[in-house]
Design a protein around this motif. Structure first.
Motif, PDB file in Angstrom:
ATOM      1  N   THR A 178     -14.361 -11.478  -1.863  1.00 13.92           N
ATOM      2  CA  THR A 178     -13.324 -10.463  -1.694  1.00 13.92           C
ATOM      3  C   THR A 178     -13.753  -9.166  -2.362  1.00 13.92           C
ATOM      4  OG1 THR A 178     -11.659 -12.189  -1.670  1.00 13.92           O
ATOM      5  CG2 THR A 178     -10.898  -9.954  -2.059  1.00 13.92           C
ATOM      6  N   VAL A 179     -13.702  -8.109  -1.588  1.00 13.25           N
ATOM      7  CA  VAL A 179     -14.093  -6.787  -2.064  1.00 13.25           C
ATOM      8  C   VAL A 179     -12.947  -6.214  -2.910  1.00 13.25           C
ATOM      9  CG1 VAL A 179     -14.809  -4.480  -1.299  1.00 13.25           C
ATOM     10  CG2 VAL A 179     -15.495  -6.481  -0.006  1.00 13.25           C
ATOM     11  N   ASP A 180     -13.304  -5.370  -3.864  1.00 14.86           N
ATOM     12  CA  ASP A 180     -12.324  -4.706  -4.716  1.00 14.86           C
ATOM     13  C   ASP A 180     -11.292  -3.969  -3.855  1.00 14.86           C
ATOM     14  OD1 ASP A 180     -12.128  -1.851  -6.727  1.00 14.86           O
ATOM     15  OD2 ASP A 180     -11.449  -3.832  -7.367  1.00 14.86           O
ATOM     16  N   PRO A 181     -10.007  -4.029  -4.213  1.00 14.25           N
ATOM     17  CA  PRO A 181      -8.973  -3.365  -3.410  1.00 14.25           C
ATOM     18  C   PRO A 181      -9.215  -1.873  -3.187  1.00 14.25           C
ATOM     19  CG  PRO A 181      -7.942  -4.817  -4.989  1.00 14.25           C
ATOM     20  CD  PRO A 181      -9.412  -4.808  -5.305  1.00 14.25           C
ATOM     21  N   LYS A 182      -9.855  -1.197  -4.126  1.00 17.50           N
ATOM     22  CA  LYS A 182     -10.107   0.230  -3.966  1.00 17.50           C
ATOM     23  C   LYS A 182     -11.132   0.505  -2.868  1.00 17.50           C
ATOM     24  CE  LYS A 182      -9.002   1.199  -8.733  1.00 17.50           C
ATOM     25  NZ  LYS A 182      -9.500   1.552 -10.055  1.00 17.50           N
ATOM     26  N   GLN A 183     -11.964  -0.490  -2.545  1.00 15.98           N
ATOM     27  CA  GLN A 183     -13.003  -0.308  -1.532  1.00 15.98           C
ATOM     28  C   GLN A 183     -12.592  -0.854  -0.165  1.00 15.98           C
ATOM     29  OE1 GLN A 183     -16.330  -2.275  -3.293  1.00 15.98           O
ATOM     30  NE2 GLN A 183     -16.766  -0.593  -4.702  1.00 15.98           N
ATOM     31  N   GLN A 184     -11.455  -1.507  -0.089  1.00 17.40           N
ATOM     32  CA  GLN A 184     -10.970  -2.054   1.183  1.00 17.40           C
ATOM     33  C   GLN A 184     -10.466  -0.916   2.068  1.00 17.40           C
ATOM     34  OE1 GLN A 184     -10.758  -5.246   2.258  1.00 17.40           O
ATOM     35  NE2 GLN A 184     -10.916  -6.501   0.434  1.00 17.40           N
ATOM     36  N   LYS A 185     -10.810  -0.981   3.341  1.00 17.72           N
ATOM     37  CA  LYS A 185     -10.317   0.006   4.309  1.00 17.72           C
ATOM     38  C   LYS A 185      -9.389  -0.723   5.276  1.00 17.72           C
ATOM     39  CE  LYS A 185     -14.303   2.994   3.994  1.00 17.72           C
ATOM     40  NZ  LYS A 185     -15.412   3.635   4.687  1.00 17.72           N
ATOM     41  N   LEU A 186      -8.127  -0.772   4.928  1.00 19.69           N
ATOM     42  CA  LEU A 186      -7.147  -1.481   5.739  1.00 19.69           C
ATOM     43  C   LEU A 186      -6.494  -0.540   6.742  1.00 19.69           C
ATOM     44  CD1 LEU A 186      -5.373  -3.631   3.012  1.00 19.69           C
ATOM     45  CD2 LEU A 186      -7.236  -4.287   4.514  1.00 19.69           C
ATOM     46  N   ARG A 187      -6.223  -1.068   7.928  1.00 20.55           N
ATOM     47  CA  ARG A 187      -5.528  -0.309   8.969  1.00 20.55           C
ATOM     48  C   ARG A 187      -4.181  -0.963   9.212  1.00 20.55           C
ATOM     49  NH1 ARG A 187      -6.786   3.209  11.801  1.00 20.55           N
ATOM     50  NH2 ARG A 187      -8.652   4.133  12.570  1.00 20.55           N
ATOM     51  N   VAL A 188      -3.142  -0.155   9.211  1.00 19.80           N
ATOM     52  CA  VAL A 188      -1.792  -0.636   9.477  1.00 19.80           C
ATOM     53  C   VAL A 188      -1.346  -0.022  10.802  1.00 19.80           C
ATOM     54  CG1 VAL A 188       0.569  -0.763   8.615  1.00 19.80           C
ATOM     55  CG2 VAL A 188      -1.325  -0.742   7.003  1.00 19.80           C
ATOM     56  N   GLU A 237      -6.189 -11.070  10.488  1.00 22.53           N
ATOM     57  CA  GLU A 237      -5.157 -10.034  10.495  1.00 22.53           C
ATOM     58  C   GLU A 237      -3.868 -10.590   9.916  1.00 22.53           C
ATOM     59  OE1 GLU A 237      -6.277  -7.385  14.404  1.00 22.53           O
ATOM     60  OE2 GLU A 237      -4.796  -8.983  14.628  1.00 22.53           O
ATOM     61  N   ILE A 238      -3.087  -9.707   9.330  1.00 20.06           N
ATOM     62  CA  ILE A 238      -1.760 -10.067   8.833  1.00 20.06           C
ATOM     63  C   ILE A 238      -0.744  -9.505   9.815  1.00 20.06           C
ATOM     64  CG2 ILE A 238      -0.112  -9.856   6.947  1.00 20.06           C
ATOM     65  CD1 ILE A 238      -2.521  -9.336   5.092  1.00 20.06           C
ATOM     66  N   LEU A 239       0.136 -10.355  10.315  1.00 22.75           N
ATOM     67  CA  LEU A 239       1.183  -9.948  11.251  1.00 22.75           C
ATOM     68  C   LEU A 239       2.520 -10.019  10.531  1.00 22.75           C
ATOM     69  CD1 LEU A 239       0.014 -12.120  14.263  1.00 22.75           C
ATOM     70  CD2 LEU A 239      -0.555  -9.753  13.825  1.00 22.75           C
ATOM     71  N   ILE A 240       3.219  -8.907  10.471  1.00 22.00           N
ATOM     72  CA  ILE A 240       4.534  -8.827   9.840  1.00 22.00           C
ATOM     73  C   ILE A 240       5.553  -8.531  10.929  1.00 22.00           C
ATOM     74  CG2 ILE A 240       5.954  -7.648   8.120  1.00 22.00           C
ATOM     75  CD1 ILE A 240       3.677  -9.146   6.843  1.00 22.00           C
ATOM     76  N   GLN A 241       6.596  -9.337  11.011  1.00 19.33           N
ATOM     77  CA  GLN A 241       7.613  -9.155  12.042  1.00 19.33           C
ATOM     78  C   GLN A 241       8.436  -7.903  11.744  1.00 19.33           C
ATOM     79  OE1 GLN A 241       9.862 -12.746  11.924  1.00 19.33           O
ATOM     80  NE2 GLN A 241       8.244 -13.967  12.864  1.00 19.33           N
ATOM     81  N   GLY A 242       8.507  -7.022  12.721  1.00 18.31           N
ATOM     82  CA  GLY A 242       9.304  -5.804  12.571  1.00 18.31           C
ATOM     83  C   GLY A 242       8.434  -4.575  12.388  1.00 18.31           C
ATOM     84  N   GLU A 243       9.093  -3.436  12.310  1.00 17.24           N
ATOM     85  CA  GLU A 243       8.401  -2.155  12.184  1.00 17.24           C
ATOM     86  C   GLU A 243       8.496  -1.676  10.732  1.00 17.24           C
ATOM     87  OE1 GLU A 243       8.575   2.205  14.306  1.00 17.24           O
ATOM     88  OE2 GLU A 243       9.383   0.470  15.352  1.00 17.24           O
ATOM     89  N   PHE A 244       7.470  -2.016   9.946  1.00 21.45           N
ATOM     90  CA  PHE A 244       7.448  -1.712   8.517  1.00 21.45           C
ATOM     91  C   PHE A 244       6.193  -0.942   8.127  1.00 21.45           C
ATOM     92  CE2 PHE A 244      10.132  -5.484   8.764  1.00 21.45           C
ATOM     93  CZ  PHE A 244      11.201  -5.100   7.993  1.00 21.45           C
ATOM     94  N   LYS A 245       5.691  -0.091   8.992  1.00 23.87           N
ATOM     95  CA  LYS A 245       4.413   0.572   8.758  1.00 23.87           C
ATOM     96  C   LYS A 245       4.392   1.369   7.456  1.00 23.87           C
ATOM     97  CE  LYS A 245       1.002   3.570  10.847  1.00 23.87           C
ATOM     98  NZ  LYS A 245       0.575   4.286  12.044  1.00 23.87           N
ATOM     99  N   GLN A 246       5.322   2.273   7.259  1.00 24.35           N
ATOM    100  CA  GLN A 246       5.303   3.117   6.067  1.00 24.35           C
ATOM    101  C   GLN A 246       5.562   2.310   4.803  1.00 24.35           C
ATOM    102  OE1 GLN A 246       4.230   6.293   6.129  1.00 24.35           O
ATOM    103  NE2 GLN A 246       4.204   6.034   3.910  1.00 24.35           N
ATOM    104  N   ARG A 247       6.457   1.356   4.884  1.00 21.25           N
ATOM    105  CA  ARG A 247       6.760   0.524   3.717  1.00 21.25           C
ATOM    106  C   ARG A 247       5.539  -0.300   3.298  1.00 21.25           C
ATOM    107  NH1 ARG A 247      11.999  -3.392   3.151  1.00 21.25           N
ATOM    108  NH2 ARG A 247      11.748  -3.831   0.949  1.00 21.25           N
TER     109      ARG A 247
END
Length: 112
Positions: free
Chosen positions: A32-42, A88-98
């Protein structure tokens, strides 16, 4: 805990050799890479989900257990259901900004 699942041996043909052992090709999980180096897309998706809105978090580099732990954290913070599938992580609903705000609070600084 040793996994002894019959699905792992599905394409194995019977052997009469008493010393035969199954050799499964197991891939090593990346560290697992350090969280600061992760490039996550939401992102938000509706396509192929029966019109239901799902927030998708992709781009995580690390072990499956760490991905599931992050998914569990996001689901509890948002108070909704979801799943972890195919990296991928799937979250039910529209929670992009949160979710972006939650990830930045957890130390994932490169989140889009």
């Amino acid at each position: 805990m040793k996994k002894n699942d019959w699905k792992d041996r599905l394409n194995i043909v019977y052997s009469t050799n008493p010393d035969f052992s199954y050799q499964l090709d197991e891939e090593e999980e990346p560290a697992t890479v350090d969280p600061k180096q992760q490039k996550l897309r939401v992102s938000i998706e509706k396509k192929g989900r029966g019109g239901k809105t799902v927030t998708v978090i992709s781009g995580f580099i690390g072990s499956e257990d760490d991905l599931k732990e992050l998914g569990r954290l996001l689901k509890t913070k948002c108070g909704v259901g979801g799943a972890v599938k195919d990296g991928e992580i799937l979250i039910q609903g529209e929670f992009k900004q949160r979710i972006i705000d939650l990830l930045k609070a957890e130390g994932f600084s490169q989140t889009k």
